[in-house]
Write an enzyme that holds these catalytic residues in place. Sequence first.
Site, PDB file in Angstrom:
ATOM      1  N   HIS A 201       0.763  -1.410  -0.118  1.00  0.00           N
ATOM      2  CA  HIS A 201       0.134  -0.074  -0.048  1.00  0.00           C
ATOM      3  C   HIS A 201       0.859   1.301  -0.029  1.00  0.00           C
ATOM      4  O   HIS A 201       0.368   2.230  -0.459  1.00  0.00           O
ATOM      5  CB  HIS A 201      -0.911   0.190   1.098  1.00  0.00           C
ATOM      6  CG  HIS A 201      -2.187  -0.926   0.875  1.00  0.00           C
ATOM      7  ND1 HIS A 201      -2.278  -2.069   1.166  1.00  0.00           N
ATOM      8  CD2 HIS A 201      -3.046  -0.801   0.089  1.00  0.00           C
ATOM      9  CE1 HIS A 201      -3.348  -2.918   0.899  1.00  0.00           C
ATOM     10  NE2 HIS A 201      -3.955  -1.924   0.047  1.00  0.00           N
ATOM     11  N   GLU A 443     -10.608 -11.472  -4.061  1.00  0.00           N
ATOM     12  CA  GLU A 443      -9.237 -11.151  -3.940  1.00  0.00           C
ATOM     13  C   GLU A 443      -8.876 -12.267  -2.995  1.00  0.00           C
ATOM     14  O   GLU A 443      -7.562 -12.549  -2.694  1.00  0.00           O
ATOM     15  CB  GLU A 443      -9.021  -9.818  -3.280  1.00  0.00           C
ATOM     16  CG  GLU A 443     -10.018  -9.363  -2.164  1.00  0.00           C
ATOM     17  CD  GLU A 443      -9.356  -7.869  -1.644  1.00  0.00           C
ATOM     18  OE1 GLU A 443      -8.616  -7.539  -2.127  1.00  0.00           O
ATOM     19  OE2 GLU A 443     -10.268  -7.645  -0.892  1.00  0.00           O
ATOM     20  N   ASP A 467      -4.328  -8.547  -3.987  1.00  0.00           N
ATOM     21  CA  ASP A 467      -4.296  -9.651  -3.046  1.00  0.00           C
ATOM     22  C   ASP A 467      -4.709 -11.108  -3.691  1.00  0.00           C
ATOM     23  O   ASP A 467      -3.926 -12.213  -3.055  1.00  0.00           O
ATOM     24  CB  ASP A 467      -5.700  -9.421  -1.869  1.00  0.00           C
ATOM     25  CG  ASP A 467      -5.150  -8.371  -0.719  1.00  0.00           C
ATOM     26  OD1 ASP A 467      -3.798  -8.575  -0.348  1.00  0.00           O
ATOM     27  OD2 ASP A 467      -6.089  -7.474  -0.708  1.00  0.00           O
ATOM     28  N   CYS A 514      -9.802  -3.910  -9.866  1.00  0.00           N
ATOM     29  CA  CYS A 514      -9.330  -2.696  -9.349  1.00  0.00           C
ATOM     30  C   CYS A 514      -8.014  -2.859  -8.750  1.00  0.00           C
ATOM     31  O   CYS A 514      -7.386  -1.964  -8.158  1.00  0.00           O
ATOM     32  CB  CYS A 514     -10.208  -1.951  -8.235  1.00  0.00           C
ATOM     33  SG  CYS A 514     -10.455  -3.317  -6.880  1.00  0.00           S
TER      34      CYS A 514
HETATM   35  C1  PEP Z   1      -6.273  -5.477  -4.227  1.00  0.00           C
HETATM   36  O1  PEP Z   1      -6.035  -6.316  -3.389  1.00  0.00           O
HETATM   37  O2  PEP Z   1      -6.020  -5.715  -5.491  1.00  0.00           O
HETATM   38  C2  PEP Z   1      -7.017  -4.367  -4.051  1.00  0.00           C
HETATM   39  C3  PEP Z   1      -7.391  -3.599  -4.863  1.00  0.00           C
HETATM   40  O3  PEP Z   1      -7.302  -3.815  -2.542  1.00  0.00           O
HETATM   41  P1  PEP Z   1      -6.003  -3.207  -1.771  1.00  0.00           P
HETATM   42  O4  PEP Z   1      -4.814  -3.136  -2.596  1.00  0.00           O
HETATM   43  O5  PEP Z   1      -6.393  -2.272  -1.122  1.00  0.00           O
HETATM   44  O6  PEP Z   1      -5.683  -4.514  -0.828  1.00  0.00           O
HETATM   45 MG    MG Z   2      -7.161  -6.100  -1.418  1.00  0.00          MG
END
Ligand code: PEP
Ligand code: MG
Length: 592
Positions: A201, A443, A467, A514
């Site tokens: 992140h 995910e 994920d 996403c």
């Molecule tokens: C993902 O896991 O691809 C996602 C979009 O959520 P995050 O990156 O916030 O875990």
């Molecule tokens: Mg995620």
Amino acid sequence: MPESAKSGERILRGIPVSPGVARGRLLVLAHNTIGSVPKQELVDDEIPHQLKRLEQALLDTRREINDVQRLVNQGLGGEHASIFEAHMMVLDDPTLMDEVTRLITQQRLPAEYAFQQVAEKFVRTLSAIKDDYLRERVSDMRDVTGRVLNRLLGRGEDLSLRQLKEPCIVIGHDLSPMQTAQMDRKMVLGFATDIGGKTSHTAIMARSMRIPAVVGLRNASESMSSGQYALLDGYNGLIIVNPTDQTLFEYGQLIKKRVTLEERLRDVIDQPAVTLDGVQVTLSANIEQSSDAEAVRACGAEGVGLFRTEYLFVQRDTLPTEAEQYAEYHSVAAALQPHPVIIRTLDLGGDKFMSHLDVPTEMNPFLGWRAIRFCLQERDIFRCQLRAILRASTVGNVKIMYPMISGVEELVQANALLDECKEQLRKEGIAFDQNLVVGVMIEIPSAAVAADALASRAGFFSIGTNDLIQYTLAVDRLNERIAHLYEPTHPAIVRLIKMAADAARRRGIWTGVCGEMAGDPVLVPLLMGLGVTEFSTAPGIVPQVKYLIRRVKMHEAVELAEFALGCESPAEILNRCKELARRVAPGLFENS
Ligand code: PEP
Ligand code: MG
């Protein structure tokens, strides 16, 4: 580009995570894991010196807290002052200080060791108490005692990245996503860390804030010093310390080429995301805060495909209220209507923690008390967010999506809470969108494998590839040592995406992506061929993805997906993806 050491300059290699080139002085942050402090026994005449050191550390920490308090008051107003009062109370607590003094004088222990022992004991005792007020004091206690220990260990001020006085390139062993979110974009030209991966992140935040960044430099931060002049290359993952004139010239050329590309990309911003043979896809943006709405409009995205709401919970010492959350969600929805805004419910845990929530330390936080699992247990926090989203939904374009759904049971439970909130609002006469659509993030591999059952109960799927890849391949998305095993084009990933998209199509719902795969123009045709019709990525990347979509034909994407589904090798699939993308949009790849 320069790849090896040249005279006078030193090249350090990591993982490129956020594009751009930064040039400037380095600011190397202290490695802030305190670890255990060695125990030594003192001789008698050292005791007064140790007491003096303790006293000085307390004085310095008081001064430091006062300084930060003043800055926060200037920036945020006086209502945040209470946190600092709580910190001062810890420093003034006679029981704590008496006990430290006793250990120094009677057991002849050095100040840092004595202080750490007592502080840890206090934290343990407070954590065990079943009283919300006292448990909240644990984080104050940790924060303050950490500051005092840093002083005693000679680690200087706890530098806040919000208080930088001059532009610099920040180098740290690690930076949390929350620290990154607090960076002043004007002061942080770029940053690099020893640890981390492309989908951490921290990396995602860097892309969102358009700060050039490199992670996974191993222990390179130890070999750099504050004040050295360096160049950070966020395209190729390099830090070049003391760059030669030749290197600076070469980078000048690279920057010129990028400017030309940016100009070319500007032309597609107002164009539709449609393939050469007329297939329309939805291109949305990922955001972390309401102020990002402006960037969404400017990049030519059609709304928000992922609003990571957890960042509303940082930079504060209490949870955001329903009214505060409502204001945030409503402002994004209103700014972007009629385009959809998909609000993801709180995804706390993993690598995102809030300092004011006392979440226990876990051995495997990504497999632990995270996202929907946290929300289904901390129901008041969840209800508060659901009510805020429902109230904002009157704008008409809001959708909800739940993170980390592993199976039907969690979806049913979350929806039951949502229904409860709707019922409450009805009773209170508060309006919300009666047709609000609720989607599910795919995910976790179990969700993809059992996607049929989820598809029959969900309004849409959004695949969180970040994920999905880490859980399917058992590769920690933060760990630079195994970053080479984190392969989006692994046949297992390709098949899981296909399973989810097929299940969605059978039930008449759409599938988006996403995760970071949606922002890699090389991989977008593959995803399209697998049945993905919505892509959501950082605003800065939207034009590149649109540029690519507008140059590819749907049948090429379908053929690519068919090849990938029959292929055993991640590298072969990736090569095919690259071949297609470079053939149809060579202009995008001139610098790589
Ligand atoms: C993902 O896991 O691809 C996602 C979009 O959520 P995050 O990156 O916030 O875990
Ligand atoms: Mg995620």
